[in-house]
Write a protein that holds these residues in place. Structure first.
Motif, PDB file in Angstrom:
ATOM      1  N   ALA A   2      -8.632 -25.393 -18.389  1.00 46.96           N
ATOM      2  CA  ALA A   2      -8.329 -24.093 -17.732  1.00 46.96           C
ATOM      3  C   ALA A   2      -9.690 -23.328 -17.283  1.00 46.96           C
ATOM      4  O   ALA A   2     -10.574 -23.535 -17.837  1.00 46.96           O
ATOM      5  CB  ALA A   2      -7.795 -23.206 -18.743  1.00 46.96           C
ATOM      6  N   GLN A   3      -9.317 -22.341 -16.415  1.00 47.93           N
ATOM      7  CA  GLN A   3     -10.576 -21.748 -15.961  1.00 47.93           C
ATOM      8  C   GLN A   3     -10.842 -20.595 -16.849  1.00 47.93           C
ATOM      9  O   GLN A   3      -9.931 -19.638 -17.376  1.00 47.93           O
ATOM     10  CB  GLN A   3     -10.034 -20.914 -14.642  1.00 47.93           C
ATOM     11  N   VAL A   4     -12.062 -20.473 -16.975  1.00 49.90           N
ATOM     12  CA  VAL A   4     -12.506 -19.167 -17.940  1.00 49.90           C
ATOM     13  C   VAL A   4     -13.200 -18.096 -17.434  1.00 49.90           C
ATOM     14  O   VAL A   4     -13.852 -18.497 -16.263  1.00 49.90           O
ATOM     15  CB  VAL A   4     -13.641 -20.249 -19.030  1.00 49.90           C
ATOM     16  N   PRO A   5     -12.919 -16.892 -17.456  1.00 50.60           N
ATOM     17  CA  PRO A   5     -13.541 -15.706 -16.682  1.00 50.60           C
ATOM     18  C   PRO A   5     -15.083 -15.990 -16.694  1.00 50.60           C
ATOM     19  O   PRO A   5     -15.686 -16.243 -17.639  1.00 50.60           O
ATOM     20  CB  PRO A   5     -13.141 -14.471 -17.411  1.00 50.60           C
ATOM     21  N   SER A   6     -15.791 -15.788 -15.513  1.00 51.44           N
ATOM     22  CA  SER A   6     -17.065 -15.830 -15.417  1.00 51.44           C
ATOM     23  C   SER A   6     -17.670 -14.478 -15.626  1.00 51.44           C
ATOM     24  O   SER A   6     -17.374 -13.469 -15.157  1.00 51.44           O
ATOM     25  CB  SER A   6     -17.483 -16.194 -13.766  1.00 51.44           C
ATOM     26  N   ARG A  10     -17.507 -10.607 -13.779  1.00 48.57           N
ATOM     27  CA  ARG A  10     -17.144  -9.613 -14.366  1.00 48.57           C
ATOM     28  C   ARG A  10     -18.122  -8.493 -14.244  1.00 48.57           C
ATOM     29  O   ARG A  10     -17.693  -7.209 -13.991  1.00 48.57           O
ATOM     30  CB  ARG A  10     -16.823  -9.877 -15.785  1.00 48.57           C
ATOM     31  N   ALA A  11     -19.582  -9.000 -14.450  1.00 50.07           N
ATOM     32  CA  ALA A  11     -20.302  -8.014 -14.320  1.00 50.07           C
ATOM     33  C   ALA A  11     -20.547  -7.377 -13.023  1.00 50.07           C
ATOM     34  O   ALA A  11     -20.812  -5.974 -12.553  1.00 50.07           O
ATOM     35  CB  ALA A  11     -21.790  -8.592 -14.618  1.00 50.07           C
ATOM     36  N   ARG A  12     -20.200  -8.279 -11.871  1.00 47.73           N
ATOM     37  CA  ARG A  12     -20.121  -7.476 -10.433  1.00 47.73           C
ATOM     38  C   ARG A  12     -19.012  -6.891 -10.389  1.00 47.73           C
ATOM     39  O   ARG A  12     -19.203  -5.480  -9.583  1.00 47.73           O
ATOM     40  CB  ARG A  12     -20.366  -8.689  -9.313  1.00 47.73           C
ATOM     41  N   GLN A  84     -20.268 -11.918 -22.415  1.00 49.88           N
ATOM     42  CA  GLN A  84     -20.163 -13.112 -22.823  1.00 49.88           C
ATOM     43  C   GLN A  84     -21.276 -14.080 -22.337  1.00 49.88           C
ATOM     44  O   GLN A  84     -21.739 -13.958 -21.155  1.00 49.88           O
ATOM     45  CB  GLN A  84     -18.620 -13.501 -22.704  1.00 49.88           C
ATOM     46  N   LYS A  85     -21.187 -15.277 -22.762  1.00 47.66           N
ATOM     47  CA  LYS A  85     -21.817 -16.363 -22.334  1.00 47.66           C
ATOM     48  C   LYS A  85     -21.209 -17.411 -21.424  1.00 47.66           C
ATOM     49  O   LYS A  85     -20.196 -17.999 -22.133  1.00 47.66           O
ATOM     50  CB  LYS A  85     -22.708 -17.090 -23.283  1.00 47.66           C
ATOM     51  N   GLY A  86     -21.594 -17.906 -20.371  1.00 50.30           N
ATOM     52  CA  GLY A  86     -21.149 -18.912 -19.699  1.00 50.30           C
ATOM     53  C   GLY A  86     -21.735 -20.157 -19.978  1.00 50.30           C
ATOM     54  O   GLY A  86     -22.773 -19.895 -20.788  1.00 50.30           O
ATOM     55  N   TRP A  87     -21.221 -21.232 -19.800  1.00 53.00           N
ATOM     56  CA  TRP A  87     -21.827 -22.645 -20.274  1.00 53.00           C
ATOM     57  C   TRP A  87     -23.272 -22.847 -19.704  1.00 53.00           C
ATOM     58  O   TRP A  87     -24.035 -23.211 -20.654  1.00 53.00           O
ATOM     59  CB  TRP A  87     -20.923 -23.780 -19.805  1.00 53.00           C
ATOM     60  N   TRP A  88     -23.509 -22.185 -18.643  1.00 56.29           N
ATOM     61  CA  TRP A  88     -24.853 -22.462 -17.872  1.00 56.29           C
ATOM     62  C   TRP A  88     -25.722 -21.445 -18.538  1.00 56.29           C
ATOM     63  O   TRP A  88     -27.001 -21.723 -18.181  1.00 56.29           O
ATOM     64  CB  TRP A  88     -24.639 -21.980 -16.332  1.00 56.29           C
ATOM     65  N   SER A  89     -25.567 -20.677 -19.407  1.00 55.68           N
ATOM     66  CA  SER A  89     -26.398 -19.754 -20.238  1.00 55.68           C
ATOM     67  C   SER A  89     -27.470 -20.897 -20.890  1.00 55.68           C
ATOM     68  O   SER A  89     -28.690 -20.250 -21.316  1.00 55.68           O
ATOM     69  CB  SER A  89     -25.875 -18.788 -20.917  1.00 55.68           C
ATOM     70  N   ALA A  90     -27.033 -21.898 -21.508  1.00 51.32           N
ATOM     71  CA  ALA A  90     -27.683 -22.582 -22.231  1.00 51.32           C
ATOM     72  C   ALA A  90     -28.964 -23.678 -21.402  1.00 51.32           C
ATOM     73  O   ALA A  90     -29.692 -23.988 -21.997  1.00 51.32           O
ATOM     74  CB  ALA A  90     -26.914 -23.778 -22.835  1.00 51.32           C
TER      75      ALA A  90
END
Length: 282
Positions: A2-6, A10-12, A84-90
């Motif tokens: 499933a697609q997770v909100p980015s 959302r910040a933009r 929230q944190k996206g997977w790429w934050s890691a």
């Protein structure tokens, strides 16, 4: 998947909505800052995305903008999602800009690449060869993290509704031998496989096409399901900098440029045949 909100999207959306509400009041950014006792640049930094809206900052803004209950609920939810944190934050140390966050929720990705195969269609061996070439002083751990970050982006293609990819590749991108013949053989095979996917179109721009509209370099257009809430973004990237363009005039220019590239390139069926011939050379 499933697609997770980015959170990036959302910040933009949050900053665009805050700008819309301010405009509705007829107040300047300086007016708002003065009324709230803030530094005069604080509102501008919020609206340009140069600083994050903090939870304590949102209620006074909504009060001053006379936001409706529906608007308050919507913007409060956007603020929560944006934090929230996206997977790429890691991988913040090896993914220094916001591109992955913008890419994560795109419904359509249109890209021209002149030098190498686009990241979403790269094999692991091809990725590793590019990373090693560009980061000759990187240790094994950094190399592995950069490779893992690039491969993580490919989860997009496994979404329940994956984005539509339309890639125009300069012939040089598939002729340049990256990582050696075996790596290129596998990479070209991956491109041929991708040509058969219902959500992917690949066109090759042959050397014989001559000069073209994008001689200045590669670019990517990212489109979203609701173009009003989330307008198209143009992404430009080179070794020393990255740039995200949102103004309509810039988007229109690159959209026209991409149309010209598609018209000059081989059509998707011809491109698949071209790739098959390149594969036979390895």
């Amino acid at each position: 998947m499933a697609q997770v909100p980015s959170p990036t999207i959302r910040a933009r959306r949050l900053r665009r909505e805050l700008r819309r509400l301010r405009d509705r009041t007829g107040r300047t950014a300086e007016d708002v800052a003065k009324l709230l006792g803030w530094h005069r640049t604080k509102i501008i930094r919020f609206e340009l995305g140069h600083s994050r809206v903090m939870p304590k900052d949102l209620p006074p803004l909504l009060d001053l903008y006379d936001a409706s209950e529906e608007e308050r609920e919507s913007l409060t939810a956007l603020l929560r999602q944006s934090r929230q944190k996206g997977w790429w934050s890691a991988y913040g140390d090896v993914l220094p800009d916001d591109y992955v966050g913008f890419e994560a929720e795109a419904t359509s990705i249109s890209a021209f690449e002149s030098l190498y195969v686009p990241g979403l269609l790269q094999t692991e061996e091809y990725v590793r060869a590019i990373v090693k070439a560009g980061r000759s002083t990187a240790d094994q751990d950094e190399t592995d993290r950069r490779v893992a970050a690039r491969l993580g982006r490919k989860a997009l293609l496994s979404r329940d509704v994956p984005p539509r990819l339309w890639m125009v590749l300069d012939e040089a991108a598939v002729r340049r031998v990256v990582g050696g013949p075996k790596v290129m053989q596998a990479q070209i095979a991956r491109l041929i496989e991708a040509c058969g996917l219902p959500t992917v179109e690949i066109q090759i721009l042959p050397f014989a096409a001559g000069a073209h509209a994008a001689m200045g370099g590669p670019f990517t257009l990212l489109d979203y399901s609701d173009p009003i809430l989330d307008p198209t973004v143009v992404y430009l990237d080179n070794d020393s900098s990255t740039l995200l363009l949102e103004e309509e005039r810039h988007v229109a220019r690159y959209r026209l440029m991409f149309d010209h590239l598609m018209a000059k390139a081989l059509d998707p069926d011809e491109s698949a045949g071209f790739l098959a011939r390149v594969a036979d050379e390895y």
